[in-house]
Each structure stands twice: as structure tokens, then as C-alpha cells.
Design a protein around this motif. Structure first.
Motif, PDB file in Angstrom:
ATOM      1  N   THR A 248       0.812  -1.220   0.000  1.00 46.03           N
ATOM      2  CA  THR A 248       0.000   0.000   0.000  1.00 46.03           C
ATOM      3  C   THR A 248       0.845   1.268   0.000  1.00 46.03           C
ATOM      4  O   THR A 248       0.367   2.321  -0.423  1.00 46.03           O
ATOM      5  CB  THR A 248      -0.935   0.028   1.213  1.00 46.03           C
ATOM      6  N   SER A 249       2.086   1.206   0.464  1.00 43.92           N
ATOM      7  CA  SER A 249       2.981   2.362   0.405  1.00 43.92           C
ATOM      8  C   SER A 249       4.399   1.899   0.613  1.00 43.92           C
ATOM      9  O   SER A 249       4.653   0.815   1.154  1.00 43.92           O
ATOM     10  CB  SER A 249       2.598   3.430   1.449  1.00 43.92           C
ATOM     11  N   VAL A 250       5.350   2.745   0.165  1.00 41.37           N
ATOM     12  CA  VAL A 250       6.781   2.462   0.308  1.00 41.37           C
ATOM     13  C   VAL A 250       7.426   3.679   0.948  1.00 41.37           C
ATOM     14  O   VAL A 250       7.241   4.808   0.473  1.00 41.37           O
ATOM     15  CB  VAL A 250       7.443   2.161  -1.053  1.00 41.37           C
TER      16      VAL A 250
ATOM     17  N   ARG B 101      11.205   4.649   2.488  1.00 42.55           N
ATOM     18  CA  ARG B 101      12.611   4.476   2.873  1.00 42.55           C
ATOM     19  C   ARG B 101      12.958   3.029   3.230  1.00 42.55           C
ATOM     20  O   ARG B 101      13.478   2.726   4.294  1.00 42.55           O
ATOM     21  CB  ARG B 101      12.950   5.396   4.053  1.00 42.55           C
ATOM     22  N   GLY B 102      12.665   2.141   2.304  1.00 44.95           N
ATOM     23  CA  GLY B 102      13.036   0.748   2.489  1.00 44.95           C
ATOM     24  C   GLY B 102      12.072  -0.066   3.317  1.00 44.95           C
ATOM     25  O   GLY B 102      12.299  -1.253   3.544  1.00 44.95           O
ATOM     26  N   ARG B 103      11.013   0.559   3.781  1.00 52.83           N
ATOM     27  CA  ARG B 103       9.975  -0.161   4.527  1.00 52.83           C
ATOM     28  C   ARG B 103       8.705  -0.208   3.678  1.00 52.83           C
ATOM     29  O   ARG B 103       8.308   0.797   3.096  1.00 52.83           O
ATOM     30  CB  ARG B 103       9.683   0.509   5.872  1.00 52.83           C
ATOM     31  N   TYR B 104       8.105  -1.375   3.621  1.00 49.40           N
ATOM     32  CA  TYR B 104       6.943  -1.586   2.774  1.00 49.40           C
ATOM     33  C   TYR B 104       5.723  -1.841   3.662  1.00 49.40           C
ATOM     34  O   TYR B 104       5.729  -2.770   4.480  1.00 49.40           O
ATOM     35  CB  TYR B 104       7.175  -2.773   1.834  1.00 49.40           C
ATOM     36  N   HIS B 105       4.696  -1.015   3.495  1.00 51.05           N
ATOM     37  CA  HIS B 105       3.447  -1.211   4.225  1.00 51.05           C
ATOM     38  C   HIS B 105       2.565  -2.128   3.382  1.00 51.05           C
ATOM     39  O   HIS B 105       2.275  -1.826   2.217  1.00 51.05           O
ATOM     40  CB  HIS B 105       2.776   0.130   4.484  1.00 51.05           C
ATOM     41  N   VAL B 106       2.158  -3.225   3.976  1.00 45.08           N
ATOM     42  CA  VAL B 106       1.446  -4.275   3.241  1.00 45.08           C
ATOM     43  C   VAL B 106       0.166  -4.632   3.983  1.00 45.08           C
ATOM     44  O   VAL B 106       0.163  -4.776   5.208  1.00 45.08           O
ATOM     45  CB  VAL B 106       2.330  -5.537   3.087  1.00 45.08           C
TER      46      VAL B 106
ATOM     47  N   ILE C 114       4.357  -4.224   8.389  1.00 47.11           N
ATOM     48  CA  ILE C 114       5.499  -3.514   7.820  1.00 47.11           C
ATOM     49  C   ILE C 114       6.548  -4.552   7.456  1.00 47.11           C
ATOM     50  O   ILE C 114       6.833  -5.462   8.244  1.00 47.11           O
ATOM     51  CB  ILE C 114       6.065  -2.484   8.808  1.00 47.11           C
ATOM     52  N   ALA C 115       7.106  -4.433   6.277  1.00 52.51           N
ATOM     53  CA  ALA C 115       8.002  -5.476   5.783  1.00 52.51           C
ATOM     54  C   ALA C 115       9.235  -4.881   5.120  1.00 52.51           C
ATOM     55  O   ALA C 115       9.268  -3.700   4.763  1.00 52.51           O
ATOM     56  CB  ALA C 115       7.265  -6.376   4.786  1.00 52.51           C
TER      57      ALA C 115
ATOM     58  N   ARG D  95      16.679  -3.789  -6.408  1.00 48.15           N
ATOM     59  CA  ARG D  95      16.207  -2.481  -5.971  1.00 48.15           C
ATOM     60  C   ARG D  95      15.114  -1.982  -6.927  1.00 48.15           C
ATOM     61  O   ARG D  95      15.247  -2.055  -8.138  1.00 48.15           O
ATOM     62  CB  ARG D  95      17.367  -1.483  -5.959  1.00 48.15           C
ATOM     63  N   GLY D  96      14.047  -1.452  -6.367  1.00 46.55           N
ATOM     64  CA  GLY D  96      12.957  -0.938  -7.173  1.00 46.55           C
ATOM     65  C   GLY D  96      12.032  -1.997  -7.733  1.00 46.55           C
ATOM     66  O   GLY D  96      11.156  -1.684  -8.549  1.00 46.55           O
ATOM     67  N   SER D  97      12.193  -3.246  -7.317  1.00 47.16           N
ATOM     68  CA  SER D  97      11.384  -4.329  -7.879  1.00 47.16           C
ATOM     69  C   SER D  97      10.035  -4.471  -7.192  1.00 47.16           C
ATOM     70  O   SER D  97       9.191  -5.241  -7.654  1.00 47.16           O
ATOM     71  CB  SER D  97      12.148  -5.656  -7.780  1.00 47.16           C
ATOM     72  N   VAL D  98       9.823  -3.748  -6.095  1.00 47.86           N
ATOM     73  CA  VAL D  98       8.554  -3.803  -5.374  1.00 47.86           C
ATOM     74  C   VAL D  98       7.945  -2.401  -5.376  1.00 47.86           C
ATOM     75  O   VAL D  98       8.584  -1.446  -4.929  1.00 47.86           O
ATOM     76  CB  VAL D  98       8.735  -4.297  -3.927  1.00 47.86           C
TER      77      VAL D  98
END
Length: 340
Positions: free
Chosen positions: A40-42, A44-49, A59-60, A68-71
Motif C-alpha cells: 500500500t505504500s513504500v 525508505r526501504g519499509r513496505y506497508h502491506v 510492515i516489511a 532495488r525498485g522491484s517492489v
């Protein structure tokens, strides 16, 4: 037996033998049964899922194997690790599922000029948000967003905001020749016209879809998101009275689930929408009624006005002529600056 140089002839020096390298296995982990989540958002290297099965928000970080940039926002991912969503816990994105669609744009200025960037993945509807006033509609950007939608295989919708400030007929006439849904809107409480759509109708428009909002800064994307999703709390800004440009408020794409059903993704305001990655064939996919006609063109035909032996120039049906003119107008927008 090969001789190993240890840097000395002293027999008292004993050298520990080197470890043999273990050959890499060709067996890769299988994540087909892992739980799935939508990014749902990115930040600084943390992905909200958001997990698909129980809507838990986690948080993942991504696995080191993923480049890099693949997600990106909208990706469906195989999730492992701590999926409880508790504070100070981290999950891991182990793999990214194949994407159903990819919305891209190419940078046109700065050091990143020419670099292709993915904005969101797995969306099926592109809502091009345009203010009828403050700032004025910019048809060059609208055309380029339409091209991007056709390239991505997404259904475009022209969502007109601030309908209480100006008449929408000029914009509607500009795109009357395209198979394009045009929705004038204004926030509740505004002095709207009889043709203005209310929020319940916009909810109907978004229900069952993954929709992306794209548009210039200051056109009201974040304001509309806040009206549709009360807990979104997207920052809003005003328009500069001198330049007529909006101030950037949203700094990253973020997805929100609608109570009425569907997902809406707010994106940062753009001042350019590069299309260097789009070819004539990519744009033609958005005109299925012209694809069969294009088969009568010579190989490599650019389909531009006056192109040698172009079948588009032989059309006599007025309705098809209108479609050809629309296609060529959008084709021309690929090479024009987006601020035109």
C-alpha cells in the motif's frame, strides 16, 4: 598437488587449509502457498502491506534476492516472517507475483532524464484528475495520461474537479470523440451545477476496481481522497496565485481501501509525464477498432498524417475518420512536451 604460496619458507609456520566452497543449489524456495499481501505504500526501504486474507497491516522489508525498485505500490507479494502486525515487528517480502498491469512514466528532466519508472502495479482504472479552474486544464498532460493508460491496458476516466468554479463543457467537447468516461465533480457543500457528480456516484465509479489518481499538483486529488476515505488524512495545499501551479503535498503513492468496495491509489502531483517508453503499437492497443485497419498498412508504418500507403488515409466512414484523428492526436502527444 598444487603449491600454495604462504609468503614464508619457515617450516614452523602452519597454515590452516582453506575451506572448500559449497556449490550453490539450483533448488529455489517455493512460495506458492505463502500468504499474500498488497503493498500500500513504500517509505525508505519499509513496505506497508495489507494482508489479503484478514486485512492485517504489516510492515516489511524485501528479500535480498529482489532487486532495488522491484517492489512498488499495488504489487501482490508472497509474505513470510512475522505477519502479526504487532508493533516493532517486521515481515519479509519473499517474492512478487506477476503483474496484471503496470503504469509507467519516463523522466524528462534532471539527472534521471530518460529513466523509466513504474508508478503503480495491478491497477485496472486510471482516473485522470483535472481541475476545471485554479489551475486551468492542461490538455497536453491529459493526452499523455490517456496514452499511458492505453499502454498499461487500463481503462481511463477523466475526473473533473472544482466543477463549482467553471463549466465542464469545454473539456467534454475536447474529448467527445474518444470512448472516454468524463465525470464532473465537486465536494459536498459546493455550489454545483446540475451535471455535477456527487461522492456516492464516485464511489460507484470506483467500486470493484483498483483505481489510480493521476494529475497536476493542486487539482484536488488529495482533497478528493480525504472525502472518499475519511481516515486517509492526505495533506492538501493551495494553488500559487502568480504561477497557477499547485504545491506538491503528496510525496509518495499510497493505496486506500474504500468502505464501498475497491481500492484507490493517490499519487504525487506531476508536472511532466514522459512517454519515451511508448511505441505506436502500444498506443494502438487502446484503439481496437483501428487495429484491423492497421493490418493493411505497410510494415513499419508510423500511421501519421501523409505516411506512405497508410491505410488510415483511405478511410471514408466519418465515424472511423474521427477515431483516426483522435489516435493521431494522441500519437502526436508522445513527442510533444507534457506542458504543451
Amino acid at each position: 598437488m598444487s603449491y600454495r604460496d604462504i609468503g614464508t619458507d619457515d617450516p614452523r609456520v602452519r597454515v590452516r587449509p582453506g575451506k572448500r566452497s559449497r556449490p550453490r543449489t539450483k533448488i529455489r524456495p517455493d512460495y506458492s502457498t505463502a500468504r499474500r499481501g498488497r503493498v500500500t505504500s513504500v517509505d525508505r526501504g519499509r513496505y506497508h502491506v495489507t494482508m489479503e486474507d484478514d486485512a492485517t497491516e504489516v510492515i516489511a522489508v524485501k528479500a535480498r534476492e529482489l532487486p532495488r525498485g522491484s517492489v512498488v505500490v499495488g504489487d501482490m507479494c508472497a509474505m513470510v516472517g512475522d505477519l502479526s502486525g504487532r508493533k516493532d515487528t517486521l515481515a519479509r517480502i519473499a517474492a512478487v507475483d506477476p503483474r496484471s498491469s503496470v503504469l509507467r512514466r519516463t523522466a524528462e528532466d534532471g539527472d534521471a532524464s530518460g529513466t523509466e519508472r513504474i508508478i503503480v502495479a495491478n491497477a485496472d482504472q486510471l482516473c485522470i484528475v483535472v481541475a476545471l479552474a485554479q489551475p486551468e486544464p492542461r490538455f497536453g498532460l491529459i493526452d499523455r495520461c490517456l496514452v499511458a493508460a492505453y499502454d498499461a491496458g487500463m481503462a481511463p476516466v477523466l475526473l473533473l474537479t472544482k466543477a463549482d468554479l467553471a463549466d465542464s463543457s469545454i473539456v467534454e467537447q475536447q474529448y467527445s470523440d474518444l470512448d472516454l468516461r468524463i465525470v464532473p465533480s465537486a465536494l459536498p457543500g459546493d455550489a454545483t451545477s446540475a451535471h455535477t457528480t456527487d461522492l456516492s456516484q464516485i464511489h460507484d465509479l470506483l467500486r470493484g476496481h483498483v483505481s489510480v489518481f493521476v494529475g497536476h499538483s493542486g487539482v484536488g486529488k488529495s482533497t478528493l481522497i480525504n472525502a472518499l476515505v475519511p481516515h486517509a488524512q492526505r495533506e492538501t495545499g493551495s494553488v500559487n496565485e502568480v504561477t497557477g501551479n499547485g504545491r506538491h503535498t503528496s510525496t509518495s503513492a499510497m493505496a486506500f481501501e474504500l468502505n464501498s468496495g475497491g481500492i484507490v491509489i493517490d499519487t504525487p502531483g506531476v508536472r511532466s509525464f514522459g512517454l519515451a517508453h511508448v511505441s505506436t503499437a502500444d498506443l494502438l492497443r487502446g484503439f481496437p477498432d483501428l487495429q484491423e485497419l492497421a493490418q493493411d498498412c505497410p510494415r513499419g508504418c508510423p500511421h501519421t498524417q501523409g505516411a506512405l500507403d497508410c491505410a488510415f488515409d483511405t478511410v471514408t466512414d466519418p465515424r472511423v475518420q474521427i477515431r483516426v484523428a483522435s489516435f493521431r492526436r494522441l500519437l502526436n502527444s508522445i513527442d510533444k512536451p507534457s506542458w504543451a
